[in-house]
Write an enzyme that holds these catalytic residues in place. Structure first.
Site, PDB file in Angstrom:
ATOM      1  CE1 TYR A   5      47.362  41.512  30.962  1.00 47.02           C
ATOM      2  CE2 TYR A   5      49.579  40.620  30.301  1.00 47.02           C
ATOM      3  CZ  TYR A   5      48.466  41.251  29.790  1.00 47.02           C
ATOM      4  OH  TYR A   5      47.992  41.247  28.795  1.00 47.02           O
TER       5      TYR A   5
ATOM      6  CG  LEU B 237      42.237  42.668  31.627  1.00 47.36           C
ATOM      7  CD1 LEU B 237      43.484  41.541  32.148  1.00 47.36           C
ATOM      8  CD2 LEU B 237      42.272  42.155  30.381  1.00 47.36           C
TER       9      LEU B 237
ATOM     10  CE  LYS C 184      42.522  38.727  38.937  1.00 53.34           C
ATOM     11  NZ  LYS C 184      41.775  37.583  38.816  1.00 53.34           N
TER      12      LYS C 184
ATOM     13  CG  ASP D  94      41.202  34.963  41.357  1.00 55.19           C
ATOM     14  OD1 ASP D  94      42.497  35.929  41.683  1.00 55.19           O
ATOM     15  OD2 ASP D  94      40.356  34.824  40.368  1.00 55.19           O
TER      16      ASP D  94
ATOM     17  CG  ASP E  53      35.798  29.488  42.051  1.00 52.96           C
ATOM     18  OD1 ASP E  53      34.490  29.098  41.001  1.00 52.96           O
ATOM     19  OD2 ASP E  53      35.277  31.135  41.278  1.00 52.96           O
TER      20      ASP E  53
ATOM     21  N   GLY F 170      35.432  38.898  35.826  1.00 51.70           N
ATOM     22  CA  GLY F 170      34.838  37.200  36.675  1.00 51.70           C
ATOM     23  C   GLY F 170      34.176  38.181  37.447  1.00 51.70           C
TER      24      GLY F 170
END
Length: 803
Positions: free
Chosen positions: A94, A22, A45, A155, A138, A25
């Site tokens: 996911y 994907l 990730k 996250d 964040d 980020g």
């Protein structure tokens, strides 16, 4: 690292099938994969090389383990973490949806009701994480994912893990990236100044920036360089949000600007404060400015012309009503209503024997509406808590069920004639959006259901698209009216529970199947009735598990998409002590029907037997979130929390359960365990006494009482209670755990093991229905005993047991 994909496949290929990458980020490369053993999609990730070079992998992994303890319906959990070629990675489920960032880029400013709903869910996630000592650092639209009607935050804990694991001298590198320690557009002043005292109030500031962006279409200091933006957060006051958009409710506008205060002490101090304001705010509130608000009406005031064109267009999109004429009366609705509760239709025929029919009509309407894309339904259990409470204000119902609209009505059946009245009411203002009356022959019941579902879909302005087939009788599993009527009768008794009612439901399902041997939903209902029967009686047929599996297998042969059949297989597998098979079945049920609260609850209960306690808490809490008024679910949540050692949280949840169902003794029995492990023996015993007073025939409560009295020094009383239990066992069946508890309380472990061994020999399911042998502290005195180890091995629980 151009060959990262190859490296992933080399290192993780036995566990995951990597499907694609994907767009990642700023702080990771993101891959979609399938976890082979559980057949579920995850994202992997991986930190990029420049971050991996300045991060201590072991410290990062330890920090991610702390983040993994966050289990909340609005938080995407961390599943695993590790290292690949020197680069730390972590995995998460996911989420099939889109980010809030993608939504904002596509449509700009958002409808106010939708903004409030999303903000509330994000605030709930923040509140939970902050209570557990984890600050996100964040919060931004990129880290909020939208799936169906849920907003989930991803996250959590990653920024903290990166910061805590940074090698000496690396903080400047991390800050320069503007990702690990925050993103400039959303960073609180203290965060931008690298204040060591930065706490959860930095998340609240970022939340305010995100809210501002959702309402205005841009952040307060958009269009500036990163450095200029950081400086503006420190010294510059943003323009009031109400100046950028008319019609924002005053409480919401005030909340956004409070979140953006420069001093952390001037902001809301915790996310619970955000929730309180959002819970009391709707788009129908008082505007925060004298600028005109565009209302739903047939003509606009000339004052509205003075509003900039862009604002007018947005206001119209958010608030415009469309007219619908029905029986000579006009009714309107706001576009975008996305949730509904189907209240039990009132049986007004005067014949109580027709009660099954009115309930069946209710359930079938809910089933049809539940197939409409974009429409969320309140669960049956929660909706039925308002049965026979017609005087309850629709606003109160909507608030308790968290829905935008309520469908209510009545059914009258006389001979071969059928009369159905239905009305859809908007919760926020009590206005009728649609109503109608249908007078047909009873044989036209399918058509009446279809007409109502279509009309509601039209009233809510939802597109049916390919789901139009959901409104044909084939979705009910039969076109045979006699079979369908028998099925409704069976569901009526199944919903009442209890051994006698379950047996009656089985009889009706069998008759329905005899009328239509291809009736998949009847087979699924038969399966789940057989699966439940052993938990309500000691005289269930000895082949109940086999009958469950046979009926579920036939249902799935006819219709592989029936989540209820998989749930039945899961419960039957638990009764057969096949825990891995049960997990596979429950996960399949949830994959087919993610908003199926029973599947989440039963899966959560399975997980505490497997000693996966954080996941158990998450699943049972998900069940409660989906079905907030279900009387039993708080007990499941509470017990999972007790097993996790989170006694105060358990007490809070169980007190809510007691308030919800004051006549149910189960919550008192479970809350007693929380007080017991907190060493508050007096309160614990008082709660057990309350549970016995409410349910005197439930033998396990007496075992719990004997245990607690024995452990708290009241041996004479414990011995007396145990004698009463053994006397009862001579004339009726008493679960082995009940007897074992009494002996454990008196420290007579060998006699406790005798009782448990008898239960294993008889394959007594009460070994699992009352307590969790693998994870409950009550069995700790037995864990070093080889006899107890053999018991766990025979029950297939040894690999999950506490050490």
């Amino acid at each position: 690292m151009p060959n990262l994909l190859e490296k992933l496949e080399s290192v993780l290929g036995d566990t995951y099938t990597i499907e694609r990458e994907l767009g990642g980020g700023g702080m990771s490369r993101v891959f979609v994969a399938e976890e082979r053993t559980l057949e579920r999609k995850v994202v992997i990730k991986v930190l990029p090389e420049e971050l991996g070079a300045v991060v201590n992998s072991e410290r990062f992994k330890r920090e991610m383990q702390l983040a993994a303890k966050l289990q909340h319906p609005q938080i995407v959990p961390v599943l695993t973490s590790g290292e690949i070629g020197g680069l730390p990675y972590y995995t998460m489920p996911y989420i099939d949806g889109e980010s809030l960032r993608a939504r904002l880029e596509r449509q700009g400013e958002m409808p106010i009701d939708e903004t409030i709903r999303i903000l509330r869910q994000v605030a709930a996630a923040m509140s939970y994480a902050h209570r557990h000592g984890i600050v996100h650092r964040d919060i931004k639209p990129d880290n909020v994912l939208l799936a169906d009607d849920f907003a989930v935050v991803t996250d959590f804990g990653v920024a903290k893990a990166l910061n805590a694991s940074a090698l000496s001298g690396a903080s400047t590198t991390l800050t320069a990236r503007g990702t690990a320690l925050g993103t400039p557009a959303y960073m609180a002043p203290e965060q931008g100044l690298a204040d060591a005292m930065t706490d959860q109030r930095a998340d609240i500031y970022a939340f305010g920036v995100m809210a501002y962006e959702m309402l205005a279409g841009y952040t307060p200091f958009a269009g500036r360089s990163a450095q200029a933006m950081l400086g503006a957060h420190v010294v510059e006051k943003p323009a009031p949000i109400e100046e950028n958009r008319a019609g924002i409710p005053a409480p919401l506008a005030a909340l956004v600007m409070r979140c953006l205060e420069k001093r952390a002490a001037d902001r809301p101090q915790n996310a619970a404060d955000l929730l309180r304001v959002l819970d009391s705010t709707s788009s129908g509130g008082t505007a925060a400015t004298s600028a005109p608000v565009v209302r739903a009406q047939r003509r606009f005031s000339t004052a509205a012309i003075a509003v900039p064109v862009a604002v007018v267009l947005v206001a119209i999109a958010g608030y415009a009503l469309f007219a619908r004429q029905r029986a000579g009366a006009a009714a309107g609705t706001e576009a975008g209503l996305s949730s509904i509760a189907v209240l039990p239709l009132e049986n007004v025929g005067g014949d109580s024997a027709d009660e099954y029919f009115s309930e069946g009509m209710t359930d079938e309407l809910a089933n049809a509406l539940g197939r409409i894309p974009g429409l969320r339904l309140a669960s049956r259990t929660s909706a039925y808590s308002f049965k026979n409470r017609r005087q309850t204000d629709v606003g109160e119902i909507g608030k308790k069920l968290n829905v935008d609209a309520v469908l209510e009505g009545a059914v009258r059946r006389s001979g071969d004639r059928l009369r159905v009245t239905a009305q859809l009411t908007k919760v926020s203002d009590g206005l009728s959006l649609w109503s109608d009356t249908y007078e047909r022959q009873t044989k036209d019941v399918f058509q009446v259901q279809d007409d109502i579902a279509r009309s509601i879909s039209e009233a809510l302005k939802l597109r049916l698209g390919s789901s139009a087939a959901a409104f044909s009788s084939t979705s009910r599993g039969t076109a045979n009216l006699a079979a369908y009527d028998l099925y409704l009768r069976g569901r009526y008794f199944w919903n009442k529970r209890g051994a006698d009612n379950l047996r009656r439901s089985i009889s009706y399902f069998d008759e329905a199947i005899a009328r239509d041997t291809s009736f998949a939903r009847a087979y699924a209902a038969l399966a789940i009735a057989y699966a439940l029967l052993p938990e309500y009686t000691d005289s269930a047929p000895p082949n109940a598990v086999a009958r469950t599996k046979a009926a579920a297998g036939r249902a799935l042969t006819l219709d592989s998409g029936l989540a209820e059949a998989y749930a039945a297989l899961g419960l039957a597998s638990v009764h057969a002590w096949d825990f891995k098979g049960a997990e596979k079945a429950y996960r399949k049920a949830i994959a087919l029907e993610p908003r199926y609260p029973t599947a989440h609850q039963w899966y959560g209960e399975l997980l505490y037997h497997m000693n996966r306690l954080d996941s158990s808490v998450a699943e049972t809490r998900m069940a409660l979130a989906l079905d907030p008024l279900a009387p039993i679910t708080p007990a499941a949540v509470g017990y999972a929390l007790i097993l996790s050692g989170r006694y105060d949280e358990a007490i809070t949840e169980l007190r809510k359960g007691i308030e919800l169902a004051p006549g149910l003794g189960l919550h008192h029995a479970v809350i007693a365990q929380a007080y017991f492990w907190k060493s508050d023996f007096r309160t614990a015993i008082a709660e057990v006494d309350s549970s016995i007073a409410l349910d005197p025939e439930v033998a396990s409560r007496w075992g719990e009482l004997a245990y607690m009295e024995g452990k708290s020094g009241m041996r004479a009383r414990a011995t007396s209670v145990l004698g009463m239990i053994e006397g009862r066992a001579r004339t009726q069946r008493v679960g082995p755990v009940t007897i074992a508890l009494g002996y454990l309380g008196l420290g007579e472990n060998d006699k406790a093991l005798d009782a448990l061994e008898r239960g294993v020999t008889e394959h007594d399911i009460s070994l699992l229905t009352n307590f969790a042998p693998a994870s409950d502290r009550v069995f700790d005195p037995l864990r070093g005993n080889p006899r107890f180890q053999r018991i766990l091995e025979q029950m297939n629980l040894s690999e999950y047991a506490r050490r």
